[in-house]
Design a protein around this motif. Sequence first.
Motif, mmCIF file in Angstrom:
data_model
loop_
_atom_site.group_PDB
_atom_site.id
_atom_site.type_symbol
_atom_site.label_atom_id
_atom_site.label_comp_id
_atom_site.label_asym_id
_atom_site.label_seq_id
_atom_site.Cartn_x
_atom_site.Cartn_y
_atom_site.Cartn_z
ATOM 1 N N UNK A 156 1.022 -1.168 -0.095
ATOM 2 C CA UNK A 156 0.154 -0.079 -0.065
ATOM 3 C C UNK A 156 0.799 1.035 -0.046
ATOM 4 N N UNK A 157 0.737 1.988 -0.987
ATOM 5 C CA UNK A 157 1.564 3.423 -1.068
ATOM 6 C C UNK A 157 0.906 4.436 -0.854
ATOM 7 N N UNK A 158 -0.334 4.685 -0.652
ATOM 8 C CA UNK A 158 -1.322 5.618 -0.716
ATOM 9 C C UNK A 158 -2.710 5.167 -0.216
ATOM 10 N N UNK A 159 -3.024 6.467 0.732
ATOM 11 C CA UNK A 159 -4.352 6.194 1.443
ATOM 12 C C UNK A 159 -4.991 7.426 1.264
ATOM 13 N N UNK A 160 -6.151 7.639 0.586
ATOM 14 C CA UNK A 160 -7.025 8.734 0.722
ATOM 15 C C UNK A 160 -7.579 8.730 2.097
ATOM 16 N N UNK A 161 -7.604 9.790 2.679
ATOM 17 C CA UNK A 161 -8.374 10.200 3.714
ATOM 18 C C UNK A 161 -9.525 11.290 3.716
ATOM 19 N N UNK A 162 -10.746 11.082 3.968
ATOM 20 C CA UNK A 162 -11.846 12.073 3.900
ATOM 21 C C UNK A 162 -11.799 12.505 5.318
ATOM 22 N N UNK A 163 -12.043 13.745 5.570
ATOM 23 C CA UNK A 163 -12.433 14.285 6.972
ATOM 24 C C UNK A 163 -12.772 15.667 6.971
ATOM 25 N N UNK A 164 -13.155 16.118 7.962
ATOM 26 C CA UNK A 164 -13.751 17.483 8.317
ATOM 27 C C UNK A 164 -13.051 18.666 8.029
ATOM 28 N N UNK A 165 -13.388 19.679 7.658
ATOM 29 C CA UNK A 165 -12.749 20.690 7.170
ATOM 30 C C UNK A 165 -12.873 21.870 8.625
ATOM 31 N N UNK A 166 -13.651 21.108 9.444
ATOM 32 C CA UNK A 166 -13.697 21.753 10.762
ATOM 33 C C UNK A 166 -12.890 20.687 11.636
ATOM 34 N N UNK A 219 4.856 12.478 2.946
ATOM 35 C CA UNK A 219 4.353 13.154 1.533
ATOM 36 C C UNK A 219 2.786 13.341 1.722
ATOM 37 N N UNK A 220 2.688 14.459 1.559
ATOM 38 C CA UNK A 220 0.801 14.974 1.631
ATOM 39 C C UNK A 220 0.382 15.514 0.367
ATOM 40 N N UNK A 221 -0.365 14.897 -0.676
ATOM 41 C CA UNK A 221 -0.792 15.416 -1.786
ATOM 42 C C UNK A 221 -2.269 15.642 -1.681
ATOM 43 N N UNK A 276 -11.195 21.193 -11.825
ATOM 44 C CA UNK A 276 -12.106 22.229 -12.051
ATOM 45 C C UNK A 276 -13.341 21.955 -11.224
ATOM 46 N N UNK A 277 -13.614 20.659 -10.681
ATOM 47 C CA UNK A 277 -14.916 20.486 -10.277
ATOM 48 C C UNK A 277 -14.877 19.570 -8.873
ATOM 49 N N UNK A 278 -15.812 19.130 -8.101
ATOM 50 C CA UNK A 278 -15.703 18.222 -7.097
ATOM 51 C C UNK A 278 -15.591 17.096 -7.540
ATOM 52 N N UNK A 279 -16.594 16.882 -8.725
ATOM 53 C CA UNK A 279 -16.441 15.385 -9.154
ATOM 54 C C UNK A 279 -14.890 15.081 -9.863
ATOM 55 N N UNK A 280 -14.441 15.823 -10.479
ATOM 56 C CA UNK A 280 -12.891 15.732 -10.777
ATOM 57 C C UNK A 280 -12.021 15.376 -9.582
ATOM 58 N N UNK A 281 -12.315 16.298 -8.584
ATOM 59 C CA UNK A 281 -11.413 15.858 -7.337
ATOM 60 C C UNK A 281 -11.497 14.515 -6.619
ATOM 61 N N UNK A 282 -12.764 14.031 -6.751
ATOM 62 C CA UNK A 282 -12.943 12.799 -5.932
ATOM 63 C C UNK A 282 -12.476 11.879 -6.932
ATOM 64 N N UNK A 283 -12.748 11.757 -8.306
ATOM 65 C CA UNK A 283 -12.049 10.899 -9.200
ATOM 66 C C UNK A 283 -10.505 10.854 -9.160
ATOM 67 N N UNK A 284 -9.522 11.974 -9.265
ATOM 68 C CA UNK A 284 -8.425 12.052 -9.049
ATOM 69 C C UNK A 284 -7.890 11.389 -7.840
ATOM 70 N N UNK A 285 -8.571 11.907 -6.610
ATOM 71 C CA UNK A 285 -8.339 11.275 -5.318
ATOM 72 C C UNK A 285 -8.429 9.846 -5.421
ATOM 73 N N UNK A 286 -9.318 9.192 -5.959
ATOM 74 C CA UNK A 286 -9.726 7.731 -5.983
ATOM 75 C C UNK A 286 -8.456 7.364 -6.812
ATOM 76 N N UNK A 287 -8.072 7.653 -7.909
ATOM 77 C CA UNK A 287 -7.159 7.189 -8.872
ATOM 78 C C UNK A 287 -5.895 7.120 -8.272
ATOM 79 N N UNK A 288 -5.619 8.117 -7.456
ATOM 80 C CA UNK A 288 -4.187 8.355 -6.862
ATOM 81 C C UNK A 288 -4.193 7.324 -5.413
ATOM 82 N N UNK A 289 -5.046 6.673 -5.057
ATOM 83 C CA UNK A 289 -5.129 6.180 -3.906
ATOM 84 C C UNK A 289 -5.276 4.478 -4.117
#
Length: 193
Positions: A1-11, A59-61, A85-98
Amino acid sequence: MRSVCVFCGSSRGANPEIIVAARQLGALLAERDIDLIYGGGSVGLMGELADSVLAKGGRAIGVIPQFLLDKEVEHVGLTQLKVVNTMHERKALMAELSDAFVALPGGIGTFEEFFEVWTWGQLGLHAKPYALLNVANFFDPLLTFLDHVVAEKLLRSEHRQLLLVESKPAKLLDRISTARPTQLPKWIDDEQT
C-alpha cells in the motif's frame, strides 16, 4: 500500500480525541512511508492530518477544486497540490491516486465522499479497501443504521462486512494494508438469474 485517501472534516469538531486521532493517523502514514491523498485544505481536521504527515517527513498530496483555491483554504506546504475544476474531478483523481480509503469524523462532505467510493467498490469500479476510523464512537449511530439497512434487505450483509471499522489508527492501517476486497454480486445480479 503506497497511498491512502483520507476524507475528513474541514472543521476541527468539538471532541479533542478526534484531533489527536487525525494527528496520530498522519504520523503513522509518514512512518509507514504511505502517501496521504486528501482534499488539500489547511483548515480543520484536514489541516491537522496534513501537518502531522509533513512534520514526520511524509508526503501529503492535496487535490482541490479551483473555487476552493480561490477562497485561499489550500495548504501551502504540501508535497504536491493538484488543482481540478470540479468536485467530481476532485473525487475521481483522489480515487485514482489512492490504494485505500479512510474516513475520519466529518460532516456531510466527508460522508458523501466516503459513500461514493464505497458505492464504486460495490459496483466493481475498484477493488480497494475502505474503512472508518471510529474515534470516540463517532460512527456508532451510522453503523447501527447500516445494520438496519441490511435487516431491511436494502444492503447485502456481504457488502456491509467489507466496510472495515477500527477505533485506533495503527490497527486501522494494519487492516487496510492486508484487506483484499472481493467482487460481490449486486441485487440486480439476483434479478437476472
